[in-house]
Enzyme design. Structure first.
Site, short mmCIF file in Angstrom:
data_model
loop_
_atom_site.label_atom_id
_atom_site.label_comp_id
_atom_site.label_asym_id
_atom_site.label_seq_id
_atom_site.Cartn_x
_atom_site.Cartn_y
_atom_site.Cartn_z
CE LYS A 154 7.86 35.25 -4.35
NZ LYS A 154 8.70 35.44 -5.42
CE LYS B 3 8.27 29.23 -9.41
NZ LYS B 3 8.66 30.52 -9.98
CE LYS C 200 15.72 33.87 -9.63
NZ LYS C 200 15.00 35.11 -9.87
N1 AQP Z 1 10.70 26.43 -12.06
C1 AQP Z 1 10.57 27.12 -13.15
N2 AQP Z 1 10.30 26.50 -14.32
C2 AQP Z 1 10.17 27.21 -15.47
N3 AQP Z 1 10.28 28.57 -15.53
C3 AQP Z 1 10.54 29.23 -14.39
N4 AQP Z 1 10.73 30.55 -14.09
C4 AQP Z 1 10.97 30.68 -12.76
N5 AQP Z 1 10.96 29.47 -12.17
C5 AQP Z 1 10.70 28.55 -13.14
C6 AQP Z 1 10.68 31.63 -15.07
O1 AQP Z 1 11.89 32.39 -14.96
C7 AQP Z 1 11.63 33.74 -15.34
C8 AQP Z 1 12.26 34.72 -14.39
O2 AQP Z 1 11.79 34.53 -13.06
P1 AQP Z 1 11.81 35.72 -12.01
O3 AQP Z 1 13.15 36.22 -11.76
O4 AQP Z 1 10.77 36.73 -12.35
O5 AQP Z 1 11.38 35.06 -10.71
P2 AQP Z 1 10.41 33.93 -10.42
O6 AQP Z 1 9.48 33.57 -11.49
O7 AQP Z 1 9.73 34.32 -9.17
O8 AQP Z 1 11.54 32.81 -10.26
P3 AQP Z 1 11.93 32.10 -8.95
O9 AQP Z 1 13.15 31.31 -9.17
O10 AQP Z 1 10.75 31.39 -8.44
O11 AQP Z 1 12.34 33.31 -8.00
P4 AQP Z 1 11.77 33.74 -6.60
O12 AQP Z 1 11.86 32.54 -5.74
O13 AQP Z 1 12.67 34.87 -6.22
O14 AQP Z 1 10.37 34.19 -6.77
C9 AQP Z 1 10.10 33.90 -15.41
O15 AQP Z 1 9.71 33.93 -16.78
C10 AQP Z 1 9.58 32.65 -14.77
O16 AQP Z 1 8.34 32.25 -15.31
#
Ligand code: AQP
Length: 325
Positions: free
Chosen positions: A110, A192, A195
Site C-alpha cells: 500500500k 490477487k 478492489k
Molecule cells: N482475492 C481474494 N481472494 C480471497 N480472499 C480475499 N479477500 C480479499 N481479496 C481476496 C478477503 O476479503 C476480506 C475482506 O477484505 P478487505 O476489505 O479487508 O480488503 P482487502 O483484503 O484489502 O480486499 P481487496 O479487495 O484487496 O481490497 P483493497 O484493494 O481495497 O485492499 C479479507 O478477509 C480478505 O482476506
C-alpha cells in the site's frame, strides 16, 4: 467458538472477498458466536472522499445482509460506533514492536501504491486489526490468505501483552477456506483479485449479466488448450476452475472431467452462466434492501449495542492490568 471478521467499505465487494471470507462467515454463523463489522476506521488509511463514506458504509452493510449475514444470528456493526477499538489500539501500540509493522506485506504494497499518502495509520493498521480481534477475545478469524500475516501479528501482540501484564487475551487463529483463500485477478491471474486493482480484475457480487459475461469471457488464460488445475503453470485456468468449483459445489476433479476436450471458451461460457445464476438472488435481495434504509441502519445500531458490553468489559480489564485505574 467466538468468531470475528471485518471488511472495509472501500468499493464493490467482489467474488474474491466472498469466496475467501464472507462465504465462510455465513457458514460459521450457524454454529458459532459470530461478530462481523464494517471496518470504516481501516478504510481511512487510503485516499477517500469523506462525503462518500456514509454511502459506502451503507452499501457494504446492504451487501452483507443481501448475501446472508443474519443479524438474528450474528452481531453486525460499524467499527467506529464502538470507541473501544481505537482505545485498545493505542494500548496495544505500546507492546507492538515497530519493526514488525514495517515488514508487513500489505503495508509495503500500500505504501508503494499510495506513495503520496504513506500515513501512520497505514503502518499501524495491523495493530488496529489486532485490537478489533482481541477486544472481543476472539478465537477464530475467517479471512483470505492475504490477511494471515496480520493475524499472526495479532497472536504475537496478545502473547506479548499477556506476558507483560498478565493474561487477558486468547491467541486468535486464522481460519482459511480449503479452496478459494486467494482468488486471483481475472485480468492478471498472477495477482490477487482486489478492489484496488480496478473493476477489470473482479466480478462484483452485484454485477449485471452483461458485465459478468464481458469480464469472464475476456479473463486471461494460459497457453495450451488442456483444462487442468495447475496454479503454478496454469494460473488463469486454475483460477476459473476454483471459482467454478466453489459456486457449483463440484470438485475440481469433476470439472476437469466435465471440460476435458472442451476448450477454454466453453469453460468460460459455462462459468458465465453459473455466476449469473448464483449472483442473481444476491442482486434481487440488495435491490429490496436499498429501499429499507431505516431497517438497515437500525439493525447496525442494535447490533452495536450487543457488542458494546463485551468491548467495555475487555477495556476495563486491560486498563486495570496496565495500571490505568
Ligand atoms: N482475492 C481474494 N481472494 C480471497 N480472499 C480475499 N479477500 C480479499 N481479496 C481476496 C478477503 O476479503 C476480506 C475482506 O477484505 P478487505 O476489505 O479487508 O480488503 P482487502 O483484503 O484489502 O480486499 P481487496 O479487495 O484487496 O481490497 P483493497 O484493494 O481495497 O485492499 C479479507 O478477509 C480478505 O482476506
Amino acid at each position: 467458538m467466538r468468531i470475528l471478521s471485518g471488511i472495509q467499505p472501500t468499493g464493490s465487494i467482489h467474488i474474491g472477498n466472498y469466496l475467501g471470507a464472507i462465504k465462510q462467515w455465513i457458514d460459521f454463523q450457524e454454529k458459532n458466536e459470530c461478530i462481523f463489522f464494517i471496518a470504516d476506521l481501516h478504510s481511512l488509511t487510503i485516499p477517500y472522499k469523506p462525503e462518500e463514506l456514509q454511502k459506502n458504509i451503507f452499501e457494504a452493510a446492504i451487501a452483507h445482509l443481501a448475501v446472508g449475514i443474519d443479524p438474528q444470528k450474528s452481531v453486525f456493526f460499524v467499527q467506529s460506533h464502538i470507541k473501544e477499538h481505537t482505545e485498545l489500539c493505542w494500548l496495544l501500540n505500546t507492546v507492538c514492536p515497530v519493526g514488525e509493522l514495517q515488514r508487513m506485506t500489505q503495508y509495503k504494497e500500500k505504501a508503494k501504491q499510495f506513495k503520496g499518502n504513506v500515513n501512520t495509520g497505514l503502518l499501524v493498521y495491523p495493530v488496529l486489526q489486532a485490537a478489533d480481534i482481541l477486544l472481543y477475545k476472539t478465537q477464530g478469524v475467517p479471512v483470505g490468505k492475504d490477511q494471515v500475516q496480520h493475524i499472526e501479528l495479532a497472536r504475537t501482540i496478545a502473547r506479548k501483552f499477556n506476558q507483560k501484564f498478565g493474561k487477558v487475551f486468547p491467541e486468535p487463529k486464522a481460519l482459511l477456506p480449503k479452496l478459494g483463500a486467494k482468488i486471483m485477478a481475472l485480468n492478471n491471474p498472477k495477482q490477487k483479485m482486489s478492489k484496488s486493482l480496478g473493476p477489470q480484475s473482479y466480478v462484483s457480487l452485484f454485477e449485471d449479466s452483461k458485465e459478468i459475461k464481458k469480464k469472464v469471457m475476456s479473463a486471461v488464460t494460459d497457453t495450451g488448450k488442456v483444462i487442468k488445475y495447475d496454479p503454478k503453470r496454469k494460473p488463469g485456468v486454475s483460477n476459473l476452475l476454483t471459482i467454478y468449483s466453489l459456486f457449483s459445489n463440484k470438485s475440481i476433479k469433476e470439472l476437469e472431467k466435465k471440460f476435458k476436450d472442451k476448450g477454454y471458451a466453453q469453460l468460460k461460457k459455462s462459468l458465465t452462466q453459473l455466476l449469473i445464476d448464483s449472483l442473481d438472488p444476491f442482486r434481487r435481495k440488495r435491490k429490496e434492501l436499498l429501499t429499507r434504509e431505516v431497517f438497515v441502519k437500525e439493525t447496525l445500531k442494535l447490533s452495536a449495542k450487543r457488542a458494546q458490553p463485551i468491548a467495555s468489559s475487555t477495556i476495563s480489564e486491560t486498563r486495570a492490568k496496565m495500571g490505568l485505574v
